[in-house]
Design a protein around this motif. Structure first.
Motif, PDB file in Angstrom:
ATOM      1  N   ALA A 234      45.754  35.696  47.620  1.00 15.85           N
ATOM      2  CA  ALA A 234      45.010  34.490  47.305  1.00 15.85           C
ATOM      3  C   ALA A 234      43.947  34.775  46.255  1.00 15.85           C
ATOM      4  N   ILE A 235      43.315  35.970  46.340  1.00 16.61           N
ATOM      5  CA  ILE A 235      42.297  36.321  45.341  1.00 16.61           C
ATOM      6  C   ILE A 235      42.933  36.422  43.954  1.00 16.61           C
ATOM      7  N   TRP A 236      44.074  37.072  43.906  1.00 17.58           N
ATOM      8  CA  TRP A 236      44.782  37.182  42.624  1.00 17.58           C
ATOM      9  C   TRP A 236      45.138  35.795  42.093  1.00 17.58           C
ATOM     10  N   HIS A 237      45.601  34.967  43.010  1.00 16.59           N
ATOM     11  CA  HIS A 237      46.039  33.645  42.609  1.00 16.59           C
ATOM     12  C   HIS A 237      44.864  32.836  42.048  1.00 16.59           C
ATOM     13  N   GLU A 238      43.726  32.926  42.748  1.00 19.24           N
ATOM     14  CA  GLU A 238      42.532  32.214  42.291  1.00 19.24           C
ATOM     15  C   GLU A 238      42.132  32.725  40.908  1.00 19.24           C
ATOM     16  N   SER A 239      42.141  34.050  40.757  1.00 21.34           N
ATOM     17  CA  SER A 239      41.742  34.624  39.471  1.00 21.34           C
ATOM     18  C   SER A 239      42.677  34.153  38.367  1.00 21.34           C
ATOM     19  N   ALA A 240      43.970  34.105  38.716  1.00 19.61           N
ATOM     20  CA  ALA A 240      44.941  33.691  37.707  1.00 19.61           C
ATOM     21  C   ALA A 240      44.696  32.252  37.289  1.00 19.61           C
ATOM     22  N   LEU A 241      44.476  31.366  38.280  1.00 20.03           N
ATOM     23  CA  LEU A 241      44.230  29.957  37.959  1.00 20.03           C
ATOM     24  C   LEU A 241      42.971  29.826  37.111  1.00 20.03           C
ATOM     25  N   SER A 242      41.917  30.544  37.498  1.00 15.54           N
ATOM     26  CA  SER A 242      40.657  30.446  36.769  1.00 15.54           C
ATOM     27  C   SER A 242      40.800  31.015  35.360  1.00 15.54           C
ATOM     28  N   PHE A 243      41.560  32.092  35.264  1.00 20.65           N
ATOM     29  CA  PHE A 243      41.793  32.713  33.968  1.00 20.65           C
ATOM     30  C   PHE A 243      42.476  31.722  33.034  1.00 20.65           C
TER      31      PHE A 243
ATOM     32  N   HIS B  50      31.615  27.262  34.022  1.00 19.12           N
ATOM     33  CA  HIS B  50      30.207  27.642  34.141  1.00 19.12           C
ATOM     34  C   HIS B  50      29.940  28.373  35.442  1.00 19.12           C
ATOM     35  N   GLN B  51      30.805  28.153  36.458  1.00 20.42           N
ATOM     36  CA  GLN B  51      30.599  28.791  37.759  1.00 20.42           C
ATOM     37  C   GLN B  51      31.194  30.200  37.688  1.00 20.42           C
ATOM     38  N   ALA B  52      30.479  31.181  38.237  1.00 16.76           N
ATOM     39  CA  ALA B  52      31.001  32.538  38.189  1.00 16.76           C
ATOM     40  C   ALA B  52      32.166  32.678  39.152  1.00 16.76           C
ATOM     41  N   SER B  53      33.283  33.171  38.646  1.00 15.38           N
ATOM     42  CA  SER B  53      34.379  33.579  39.505  1.00 15.38           C
ATOM     43  C   SER B  53      35.019  34.738  38.784  1.00 15.38           C
ATOM     44  N   LEU B  54      35.658  35.608  39.502  1.00 16.70           N
ATOM     45  CA  LEU B  54      36.192  36.793  38.844  1.00 16.70           C
ATOM     46  C   LEU B  54      37.197  36.393  37.773  1.00 16.70           C
ATOM     47  N   GLY B  55      37.928  35.328  38.017  1.00 17.58           N
ATOM     48  CA  GLY B  55      38.915  34.872  37.040  1.00 17.58           C
ATOM     49  C   GLY B  55      38.265  34.311  35.790  1.00 17.58           C
ATOM     50  N   THR B  56      37.237  33.431  35.975  1.00 16.41           N
ATOM     51  CA  THR B  56      36.591  32.851  34.793  1.00 16.41           C
ATOM     52  C   THR B  56      35.898  33.939  33.975  1.00 16.41           C
TER      53      THR B  56
ATOM     54  N   PRO C 292      34.747  42.625  36.240  1.00 16.07           N
ATOM     55  CA  PRO C 292      35.530  41.653  37.036  1.00 16.07           C
ATOM     56  C   PRO C 292      36.896  42.219  37.430  1.00 16.07           C
ATOM     57  N   GLY C 293      37.485  42.985  36.526  1.00 15.05           N
ATOM     58  CA  GLY C 293      38.783  43.598  36.835  1.00 15.05           C
ATOM     59  C   GLY C 293      38.691  44.498  38.048  1.00 15.05           C
ATOM     60  N   LEU C 294      37.673  45.375  38.040  1.00 15.97           N
ATOM     61  CA  LEU C 294      37.477  46.275  39.172  1.00 15.97           C
ATOM     62  C   LEU C 294      37.220  45.483  40.456  1.00 15.97           C
ATOM     63  N   PHE C 295      36.416  44.410  40.310  1.00 18.74           N
ATOM     64  CA  PHE C 295      36.081  43.620  41.502  1.00 18.74           C
ATOM     65  C   PHE C 295      37.292  42.862  42.036  1.00 18.74           C
ATOM     66  N   ILE C 296      38.271  42.638  41.202  1.00 13.89           N
ATOM     67  CA  ILE C 296      39.512  42.036  41.710  1.00 13.89           C
ATOM     68  C   ILE C 296      40.359  43.109  42.384  1.00 13.89           C
ATOM     69  N   VAL C 297      40.490  44.259  41.721  1.00 15.77           N
ATOM     70  CA  VAL C 297      41.448  45.268  42.184  1.00 15.77           C
ATOM     71  C   VAL C 297      40.960  45.983  43.449  1.00 15.77           C
ATOM     72  N   VAL C 298      39.684  46.430  43.447  1.00 13.49           N
ATOM     73  CA  VAL C 298      39.239  47.277  44.564  1.00 13.49           C
ATOM     74  C   VAL C 298      39.269  46.547  45.910  1.00 13.49           C
ATOM     75  N   PRO C 299      38.646  45.356  46.015  1.00 12.81           N
ATOM     76  CA  PRO C 299      38.708  44.702  47.336  1.00 12.81           C
ATOM     77  C   PRO C 299      40.139  44.369  47.764  1.00 12.81           C
ATOM     78  N   THR C 300      40.985  43.967  46.819  1.00 19.83           N
ATOM     79  CA  THR C 300      42.343  43.613  47.229  1.00 19.83           C
ATOM     80  C   THR C 300      43.087  44.845  47.734  1.00 19.83           C
ATOM     81  N   LEU C 301      42.905  45.976  47.061  1.00 23.00           N
ATOM     82  CA  LEU C 301      43.539  47.209  47.550  1.00 23.00           C
ATOM     83  C   LEU C 301      42.993  47.595  48.918  1.00 23.00           C
ATOM     84  N   ALA C 302      41.669  47.444  49.081  1.00 21.20           N
ATOM     85  CA  ALA C 302      41.057  47.831  50.352  1.00 21.20           C
ATOM     86  C   ALA C 302      41.584  46.958  51.483  1.00 21.20           C
ATOM     87  N   ILE C 303      41.666  45.658  51.240  1.00 20.38           N
ATOM     88  CA  ILE C 303      42.155  44.761  52.299  1.00 20.38           C
ATOM     89  C   ILE C 303      43.623  45.046  52.588  1.00 20.38           C
ATOM     90  N   ALA C 304      44.389  45.295  51.545  1.00 22.34           N
ATOM     91  CA  ALA C 304      45.797  45.626  51.755  1.00 22.34           C
ATOM     92  C   ALA C 304      45.929  46.917  52.553  1.00 22.34           C
TER      93      ALA C 304
END
Lengths: 322, 251, 304
Positions: C229-238, C246-252, C272-284
């Motif tokens: 879901a985090i990846w998906h959100e980032s992709a949509l925001s990207f 204007h709102q901070a999100s890792l994707g924007t 932002p890249g690290l903040f996407i990758v590290v938590p997702t790897l940790a949760i996985a």
């Protein structure tokens, strides 16, 4: 090729959280000669299957093993996993599975599974492979014209033979069968037992682990009765099932519980293996128990018959000491 | 298997079994405990395991049903317990005609039969303690309040007591779990107890103990018994009469 | 029938076991798995704590624009540097993480609830309902997630909730399949037969006997879905379709960093890249540990 298995003071412990320990097998010693069948009988949860796993090196990681199990000088308990995998399992010890149907891959023919095992264990290849696989099938009397069938196309008896044939490919001199007859009907039990017996008569050693006394009677030369992790009686099958009968009160009770005998259960239930009573583990259920039973009785007697009981039924003259 | 073992099926019903109507249970509660007539059932439409089998178990009678594995005797037991819908034939329990199977059978008809299965490990919900396992039918039928009064005596009658009742299935042996499954089958005081290979996985002493517990209960409550198995010696010793499975089928 | 054997008076007089040798099964040593689990747990905890605490402890304005200090490399004053508008990247990353975690967790919950409902219904009822429902699932699954997600966000004004709806409504399919298969296998267990014979209603069988058996698998699917879901959100925001710019999100932030990269500034893209990758790897990684607990035979590598 023959092999002699000698188990000496084998013990298996499983430490539990909270400091308790499961004493699954305690001080078990027995010998198994080539061409001999020993049946290990006892109630479920008495440690029979753990013993088999120990001999095959298949215990879970937290098991603590003591004693020795020598197969022609090689100690199975200290041998490394590599040694066991490459030189022991399938080659010197074969396991006859409990439910043959689940041991065969359902989507491949018996022939392809047989050839794979032959190639793996003997290194045969090319045109010789086909012949070797057929010879292996023949040894377990698996009909050659059924080799191209899939497991679900086989009857229960033929599936058993196929599984046995696979187990025997490596010409292992020692066979271990863990509950080979559970859930089978009487005819199939008899047939399975007779199949296994043929391999014993061909010079292999066979350790049968079972709770089915009728199957044990049909197949075994000697019987070892296990209770709460210890062997309490080890004696010839003829004298055990026939006259004069077992000497240990537990063994006697187990036999008397059969519907063809008095069909009376032994009172109570076996103790928990993590909370064994002090002294003889059977004493709380035993009508012959006295103060002496506070000390664990040692398995005493000759190869012809040994019993671990302070008050054994006395019919064998040389140890009539109760 | 094209059709799942359980659950409703949707092809038209054969005549003798009317559809799932919600009318009151017809017929008086008298007569044989179990009466099956011309039952055809199976899991594959083209190859039924059972073909026109008939069997009667009198009130309070103990009948042993003998047959080799795979002959269809377990399917027969499942039909008798209203757990499997036959393709044809009739089932009467205590004189009442069964007009639905599994959840479509009215609860009071379903609960006239108690069933003990072959493998206690599969027949016990692994999350329940033995006490909850035994009391589950009481809860399911809204009679939870009876549990404290009935449970200790019933558990003791199958040889369970002490801290065993507070344990979960993985903490007890097969024999102990099967004792609990027997108590569960008896907790609603069924008119008929069906034991499908109840002791096939068990050692001689536990077998004798469970049979003794069943017989003790039957002496007290007059419950009928259908014991299904392959061990002739056992069933002949246990039951009033034994029937070979083949004898149930039409010539 | 007598009572079971009395409790032992004391510890049994057992023979001491000499030369106790532990024996281990094959496979990866348990130590390595425990290590992976520990690292994953620490990283996940750090991520969650940072997202919760940093904005509370340092109530600085992440939106504060300082054009005089734009695109500064990492320094003591701005440990992560600043972006093209001179905003502090550390603060923005933490705020972006909050949004991403919120979206990830809530969307995974939505997807799991929908998945359990649909899969459980199909599995428990079986027959025609099952076939119909699962064909619908197949149809949904044949459309790419992102396309479907874009379709959902396009129906609403940009914001956090449309993104959650978009992710949640496109990710329930796998959970539904898992739950349905699990229900199917549980439904034919003898203990369900025993429950029916004991008078249990359909509802009781579903809730008391089937659902508890399905929950561990569904819960695992939910945790595995959070990184998705985090990846998906980032992709949509990207793509500019998710969280408003204007709102901070890792994707924007990653999107905004594209221009800076061309200007030679690497840091606005890195964090932002690290903040996407590290938590997702940790949760996985945590989910992998959970999976091995549920089913010890599966010694799979972590999968995203």
């Amino acid at each position: 090729m023959t092999a002699r298995l000698s188990v000496q003071e084998l013990s298996v412990r499983f430490p539990l959280r909270g400091g308790r320990t499961v004493a699954a097998v305690t001080g078990v010693s027995f010998d198994l000669d080539p061409g001999e069948c020993l049946a290990l009988v006892g109630e479920s949860g008495c440690g029979k299957s753990v013993l088999a796993s120990a001999l095959l090196g298949l215990l879970p990681g937290n098991a603590r093993v003591g004693g020795a199990a020598l197969l022609d000088g090689l100690d199975l308990l200290t041998a490394g996993e590599k040694e066991l995998a490459r030189r022991v399992r399938g080659r010197r010890i074969a396991l006859i599975p409990q439910s043959p149907a689940s041991h065969l891959t359902p989507v491949r023919t018996v022939r392809s599974q047989m050839e794979e095992t032959v190639r793996e264990l003997t290194g045969a290849g090319g045109p010789k492979l086909r012949g070797a696989a057929e010879a292996a099938a023949e040894r377990a009397e698996f009909p050659a014209d059924h080799l191209d069938r899939y497991p679900h196309q086989l009857s229960g008896g033929l599936a058993q033979r196929a599984a046995t044939a696979l187990a025997l490919v490596g010409e292992a001199p020692l066979l271990i069968a863990d509950e080979p007859t559970t859930g089978l009907d009487r005819d199939l039990v008899d047939r399975t037992a007779d199949e296994l017996r043929r391999h014993v008569d061909a010079g292999r050693g066979l350790l049968v682990i079972t709770h089915d006394l009728a199957a044990a009677e049909r197949i075994a030369d000697r019987v070892a009765v296990m209770y709460a992790g210890r062997i309490v009686e080890l004696t010839g099958a003829a004298s055990f099932f026939g006259a004069p009968g077992p000497r240990h009160p537990y063994a006697r009770g187990l036999l008397e519980a059969l519907p063809e005998r008095s069909f009376t259960p032994i009172p109570g239930m076996p103790p928990e293996l993590d909370a064994l009573p002090a002294g003889c583990a059977f004493a709380p259920r035993c009508d012959r128990a006295t103060g002496d039973c506070a000390a664990v009785p040692a398995l005493a007697g000759s190869r012809a018959g040994a019993v671990a009981c302070h008050h054994a039924y006395s019919h064998a003259p040389e140890t009539a000491d109760a | 298997m094209p059709e799942p073992i359980s659950g409703p099926t949707h092809e038209p019903l054969p005549e003798p079994i009317p559809g799932p109507t919600r009318e009151p249970v017809p017929g008086p509660a008298t007569g044989s405990a179990l009466e099956m007539r011309g039952v055809t059932a199976g899991y594959d439409r083209r190859a039924p395991v059972l073909h026109g089998a008939s069997l009667t178990v009198g009130d309070g009678e103990a009948v042993g049903l003998l047959g080799p594995s795979g002959c269809g005797k377990s399917t027969l037991a499942r039909v008798a317990a209203l757990l499997h819908r036959p393709r044809a034939g009739t089932v009467r329990l205590a004189g009442r005609m069964a007009y639905g199977f599994r959840h479509r059978a009215p609860r009071e008809l379903r609960t006239t039969v108690g069933v003990v299965f072959q493998q206690p490990r599969l027949a016990a919900d692994p999350r329940l303690t033995l006490a909850d396992l035994i009391a589950e039918p009481l809860r399911a039928t809204g009679r939870r309040a009876e549990a404290p009064g009935r449970l200790p005596a019933l558990a003791a009658s199958v040889g369970l007591g002490g801290d065993l009742l507070a344990r979960r299935p993985h903490e007890v042996s097969d024999g102990q779990l099967q004792r609990a499954c027997l108590a569960r089958a008896l907790v609603l005081r069924p008119r008929l107890l069906i034991c499908d290979e109840m002791t096939a996985m068990l050692d001689a002493s536990t077998t004798a103990a469970l049979v003794a517990a069943v017989e003790e209960y039957r002496r007290e409550h007059g419950t009928a018994l259908l014991a299904v198995g392959h061990d002739r010696v056992l069933l002949e010793r246990w039951c009033d009469r034994t029937v070979d499975f083949g004898a149930l089928l039409p010539r | 029938m007598t009572a079971p054997a009395p409790a032992p008076a004391e510890t049994p007089a057992e023979a001491p076991v000499p030369a106790a040798a532990p024996r281990r099964g094959a496979g990866r040593p348990p130590g390595a798995r425990a290590w992976r689990t520990r690292v994953s747990a620490v990283l996940t905890a750090a991520t969650v704590l940072a997202a919760l605490l940093v904005p509370a402890v340092f109530p600085l304005d992440q939106q504060a624009v300082d054009l005089a200090a734009k695109l500064r490399p990492p320094s003591w004053e701005h440990p992560f540097g600043t972006d093209e508008l001179g905003r502090d990247l550390l603060l923005r990353c933490v705020h972006g993480l909050r949004v991403s975690l919120l979206v990830g967790v809530v969307a995974a919950l939505v997807a799991t609830v929908v998945g359990i409902a649909v899969g459980g219904l199909a599995g428990a009822l079986g027959g025609r309902t099952d076939r119909l429902v699962m064909r619908v699932v197949d149809v949904f699954a044949s459309v790419p997630h992102l396309l479907l997600g874009i379709f959902v966000v396009a129906m609403f004004r940009p914001g956090v909730w449309p993104v959650i709806a978009s992710v949640g409504l496109t990710h329930w399919l796998s959970t539904a399949r898992i739950v349905r298969a699990e229900t199917h296998s549980l439904r034919s267990r003898p203990y369900v037969d025993a429950a029916i014979s004991g008078g249990a209603s359909r509802w009781r069988v579903a809730v008391r006997h089937l659902l508890p058996g399905v929950l561990p698998q569904a819960g695992l699917a939910a945790v595995l879905m959070v990184p998705h879901a985090i990846w998906h959100e980032s992709a949509l925001s990207f793509l500019g379709l998710g969280i408003p710019a204007h709102q901070a999100s890792l994707g924007t932030m990653a999107e905004a960093a594209r221009g800076s990269l061309l200007a030679g500034a690497w840091w606005p893209a890195l964090w932002p890249g690290l903040f996407i990758v590290v938590p997702t790897l940790a949760i996985a990684g945590l989910a992998g540990a959970w999976r091995e607990r549920i089913n010890p035979r599966v010694r799979s590598e972590l999968t995203l």
